[in-house]
Design an enzyme around this catalytic site. Structure first.
Site, PDB file in Angstrom:
ATOM      1  N   GLU A  41       4.887   5.923 -11.158  1.00  0.00           N
ATOM      2  CA  GLU A  41       5.704   4.983 -11.778  1.00  0.00           C
ATOM      3  C   GLU A  41       6.245   3.916 -11.163  1.00  0.00           C
ATOM      4  O   GLU A  41       6.054   3.169  -9.173  1.00  0.00           O
ATOM      5  CB  GLU A  41       7.042   5.793 -12.161  1.00  0.00           C
ATOM      6  CG  GLU A  41       8.073   4.706 -12.289  1.00  0.00           C
ATOM      7  CD  GLU A  41       9.572   5.569 -12.542  1.00  0.00           C
ATOM      8  OE1 GLU A  41      10.513   4.984 -13.225  1.00  0.00           O
ATOM      9  OE2 GLU A  41       9.773   6.787 -11.544  1.00  0.00           O
ATOM     10  N   LYS A 111      10.000   2.307 -20.795  1.00  0.00           N
ATOM     11  CA  LYS A 111      10.581   3.658 -20.561  1.00  0.00           C
ATOM     12  C   LYS A 111      11.635   3.587 -21.010  1.00  0.00           C
ATOM     13  O   LYS A 111      12.148   2.468 -21.115  1.00  0.00           O
ATOM     14  CB  LYS A 111      11.221   3.486 -19.076  1.00  0.00           C
ATOM     15  CG  LYS A 111      11.373   4.908 -18.786  1.00  0.00           C
ATOM     16  CD  LYS A 111      11.846   4.714 -16.783  1.00  0.00           C
ATOM     17  CE  LYS A 111      12.390   6.486 -16.552  1.00  0.00           C
ATOM     18  NZ  LYS A 111      12.415   6.052 -14.467  1.00  0.00           N
ATOM     19  N   CYS A 147       8.514   8.621 -16.467  1.00  0.00           N
ATOM     20  CA  CYS A 147       9.371   9.507 -15.164  1.00  0.00           C
ATOM     21  C   CYS A 147      10.445  10.040 -16.319  1.00  0.00           C
ATOM     22  O   CYS A 147       9.968  10.851 -17.139  1.00  0.00           O
ATOM     23  CB  CYS A 147       9.622   8.745 -14.007  1.00  0.00           C
ATOM     24  SG  CYS A 147      10.521   9.479 -13.306  1.00  0.00           S
ATOM     25  N   LEU A 297      20.109  13.940  24.047  1.00  0.00           N
ATOM     26  CA  LEU A 297      19.545  14.791  23.798  1.00  0.00           C
ATOM     27  C   LEU A 297      20.790  16.037  24.892  1.00  0.00           C
ATOM     28  O   LEU A 297      20.872  15.558  25.968  1.00  0.00           O
ATOM     29  CB  LEU A 297      17.888  15.204  24.529  1.00  0.00           C
ATOM     30  CG  LEU A 297      17.113  15.343  24.125  1.00  0.00           C
ATOM     31  CD1 LEU A 297      15.738  15.311  25.286  1.00  0.00           C
ATOM     32  CD2 LEU A 297      16.842  15.110  22.631  1.00  0.00           C
ATOM     33  N   SER A 298      21.142  16.324  23.864  1.00  0.00           N
ATOM     34  CA  SER A 298      22.926  17.148  24.714  1.00  0.00           C
ATOM     35  C   SER A 298      22.534  18.437  25.004  1.00  0.00           C
ATOM     36  O   SER A 298      23.141  19.636  25.618  1.00  0.00           O
ATOM     37  CB  SER A 298      23.872  17.252  23.881  1.00  0.00           C
ATOM     38  OG  SER A 298      23.214  18.055  22.095  1.00  0.00           O
ATOM     39  N   GLY A 300      22.060  20.424  22.539  1.00  0.00           N
ATOM     40  CA  GLY A 300      22.561  21.323  21.286  1.00  0.00           C
ATOM     41  C   GLY A 300      21.574  20.665  20.649  1.00  0.00           C
ATOM     42  O   GLY A 300      20.723  21.085  20.828  1.00  0.00           O
ATOM     43  N   ASP A 302      21.320  20.695  17.598  1.00  0.00           N
ATOM     44  CA  ASP A 302      21.233  19.255  16.047  1.00  0.00           C
ATOM     45  C   ASP A 302      20.535  18.335  17.034  1.00  0.00           C
ATOM     46  O   ASP A 302      19.273  17.923  15.974  1.00  0.00           O
ATOM     47  CB  ASP A 302      22.554  18.447  15.836  1.00  0.00           C
ATOM     48  CG  ASP A 302      23.095  19.016  14.988  1.00  0.00           C
ATOM     49  OD1 ASP A 302      22.616  20.251  14.743  1.00  0.00           O
ATOM     50  OD2 ASP A 302      24.529  18.574  15.448  1.00  0.00           O
ATOM     51  N   GLU A 407      29.513  18.582   9.941  1.00  0.00           N
ATOM     52  CA  GLU A 407      29.692  17.428  10.923  1.00  0.00           C
ATOM     53  C   GLU A 407      30.107  16.222  10.148  1.00  0.00           C
ATOM     54  O   GLU A 407      31.739  15.522  10.228  1.00  0.00           O
ATOM     55  CB  GLU A 407      29.090  17.102  12.115  1.00  0.00           C
ATOM     56  CG  GLU A 407      28.659  18.137  12.603  1.00  0.00           C
ATOM     57  CD  GLU A 407      28.072  17.837  13.887  1.00  0.00           C
ATOM     58  OE1 GLU A 407      28.084  19.086  14.791  1.00  0.00           O
ATOM     59  OE2 GLU A 407      27.269  16.998  14.327  1.00  0.00           O
TER      60      GLU A 407
END
Length: 548
Positions: A41, A111, A147, A297-298, A300, A302, A407
């Site tokens: 499509e 479509k 589709c 880069l913590s 942690g 995530d 979060e």
């Protein structure tokens, strides 16, 4: 008849580039003795082209490329093309499949069902097609659809969305085979739903089915490919590659024979989530003109998961991690960040923020002592965001935001701080799924890629002494289900409470979600994983007053 299916990864709006890719696959299919090669499509423009479709020059360019580049191919060779593209007719624009054969447009299949929900808004651009006609290819009558036109079966869906079913009309005309050109983005559960529907339709109409899907990442949406072929008994006889391009062939006789091998159901698990994120990151970065990414880069979980995804998507040489310890960063967090970078083999730098933090405190508090309040906590996040953006500007890295869906939902994030970035990789992953993905990554690699201490320690923003996420939020194993019911299932507080959750917790969470809408409106695009992601699929007012 021998049909070639070209599962390609177009770049939205790159009309000449996409045309060249279509021509490449056409020549390969022709060399493979295909009678027909089909493309997904809107494959010429890439899906979804959005407001590019409002430019007359864009539509005209598509038309010129078809006339000058693609039609001549079919005049020179016997292989026909079934192309998904926009089509302008009598001042109206259609989402259509064009059959190109013998140097001309043999037929046009418009479509009918235009999705206008979730991430789709096709009614903004296209006119609904009303004519349904079968196409005779060789001696086989085919139903050619685009589709959504297969997604309204009254026997399969208890509450169909539309007042008509194009398949009923097409099969009433004697169609024995169905071709569907699709651009169906991934979300959890999509594989199983697709396969269940297609098998059902094949059995219902006793027809062979060819389902061709787009592959590739386009902004928030990731198209997984995974094209499917079913015989007339509803047996899966071929599943194309997931998350990569492929050219494969189908002999139409095979659509009316027993399957040689029983295919196992498609996977729809945490591995697919990882693959979706990797392709989403790779295509977003490359298609926007970048080659390298940077992230904070913590120590942690995530940022660890985002770094691992980026490393897999782009290679370790194209990922830079920045450690930005503050006075409240624990020693183990710094060690965990270093261990992660070394485990992944990515580059990393250490840029302490204590001095700029002190300078801000002195500037903003004048003669007063530091307040140690929320504003000063957020200062640290914003200093880090400035550092990442500085390196991005100077060295041409794309910044990856590392916040998760939990979060982002409740606003436990800082505007112009940890929300800074060009792409929010895990913005649609609830926190508990982030943990699941971290465990999967270690299992997949057969070693400790993400440090065990990163996974085991209580999550913390480390913006004040001894801070823990649960000081400000309900435990994630309670928060995430509430968010799922509210955001993905659209349940009211009363309905959520009826499922056994503490009323005060539910009401608090929903207040936090509603109040954070202004933050999400300013967030980086996030890759879609769940059935309802923030961004284009969830459109809520910011200035509002509504009591559920």
């Amino acid at each position: 008849m021998r049909i070639a299916l070209a599962q390609i990864n177009p770049t939205i709006g790159a009309l000449s580039q996409n045309t060249n890719k279509i021509k490449e696959y056409y020549h390969r299919a022709s060399e493979g003795s295909a009678d027909l090669v089909i493309f997904s499509e809107l494959s010429l423009s890439g899906y979804p082209p959005k407001d590019l479709l409002l430019y007359e020059s864009f539509i005209q360019k598509e038309k010129e490329l078809i006339e000058n580049e693609l039609l001549p191919l079919t005049a020179q060779q016997d292989t026909a093309i079934l192309l998904g593209t926009s089509h302008s007719e009598d001042g109206k624009l259609y989402n259509a499949a064009l059959l190109l054969s013998g140097g001309s447009i043999k037929s046009i299949h418009k479509k009918t069902l235009l999705p206008n929900y979730d991430v789709f808004d096709e009614e903004r651009y296209f006119t609904r097609g009303s004519e349904h006609k079968i196409e005779l290819l060789g001696d086989l009558p085919m139903a050619i659809t685009v589709c959504e036109d297969i997604w309204n079966d009254r026997d399969f869906f208890s509450e169909p969305l539309y007042d008509t079913d194009p398949l009923e009309n097409l099969f009433a005309q004697g169609a024995r085979m169905l071709i569907n050109l699709s651009a169906s983005p991934y979300h959890l559960g999509k594989h199983a739903l697709r396969e269940k529907l297609l098998s059902f339709l094949a059995r219902k109409y006793q027809a062979g089915i060819i389902y061709l899907n787009q592959v590739g990442g386009n902004d928030e949406l990731v198209f997984d490919g995974s094209s499917l072929v079913y015989n007339s008994r509803g047996e899966l006889i071929y599943r194309a590659a997931s998350y990569k391009e492929e050219l494969f062939y189908v002999e139409t006789d095979d659509l009316f024979r027993l399957a040689d091998i029983k295919q196992s159901p498609g996977q729809d698990d945490i591995a697919e989530v990882f693959n979706t994120l990797c392709l989403g990151v790779k295509d977003y970065v490359i298609k926007t003109g970048f080659s390298r990414v940077i992230l904070g880069l913590s120590g942690g979980i995530d940022s660890a998961v985002v770094a691992a995804v980026a490393r897999e998507a782009l290679g370790p040489e194209n990922v830079l991690g920045i450690l930005m310890p503050s006075p409240y960063s624990s020693g183990h967090s710094i060690r965990d960040a270093v261990d992660l970078a070394e485990n992944l083999g990515i580059h990393y730098r250490k840029v302490p923020i204590e001095e700029p933090f002190k300078a801000y405190l002195s500037l903003l508090n004048q003669e007063e002592k530091a307040h140690m309040d929320l504003a000063e906590e957020n200062l640290q996040a914003r200093i880090r965001g400035n550092i990442l953006m500085h390196i991005s500007n100077r060295e041409h890295y794309m910044v990856l935001a590392t916040g998760n869906k939990s979060e982002l939902a409740v606003g436990y994030c800082t505007l112009y701080g940890d929300m800074s970035g060009g792409l929010a990789v895990i913005a649609d992953l609830p926190k508990m799924m982030v943990y699941e993905l971290a465990d999967y990554l270690n299992q997949m690699k057969g070693r400790e890629v993400i440090p065990r201490n990163t996974i085991n320690k209580p999550p913390s923003a480390e913006l004040r002494p001894d801070q823990k996420d649960e000081d400000s939020l309900p435990p994630y194993n309670i928060l995430d289900p509430i968010l799922h019911f509210y955001i993905e299932d659209n349940l009211s507080p009363i309905a959520i409470i009826s499922k056994g959750f503490e009323p005060s917790t539910v009401k608090r969470v929903i207040r936090m979600v509603d109040r954070a809408e202004f933050k999400r409106r300013q967030a980086a695009p996030g890759l879609r994983i769940t059935t309802r992601a923030f961004g284009i699929g969830r459109r809520m007012p910011i200035a509002r007053s509504y009591e559920y």
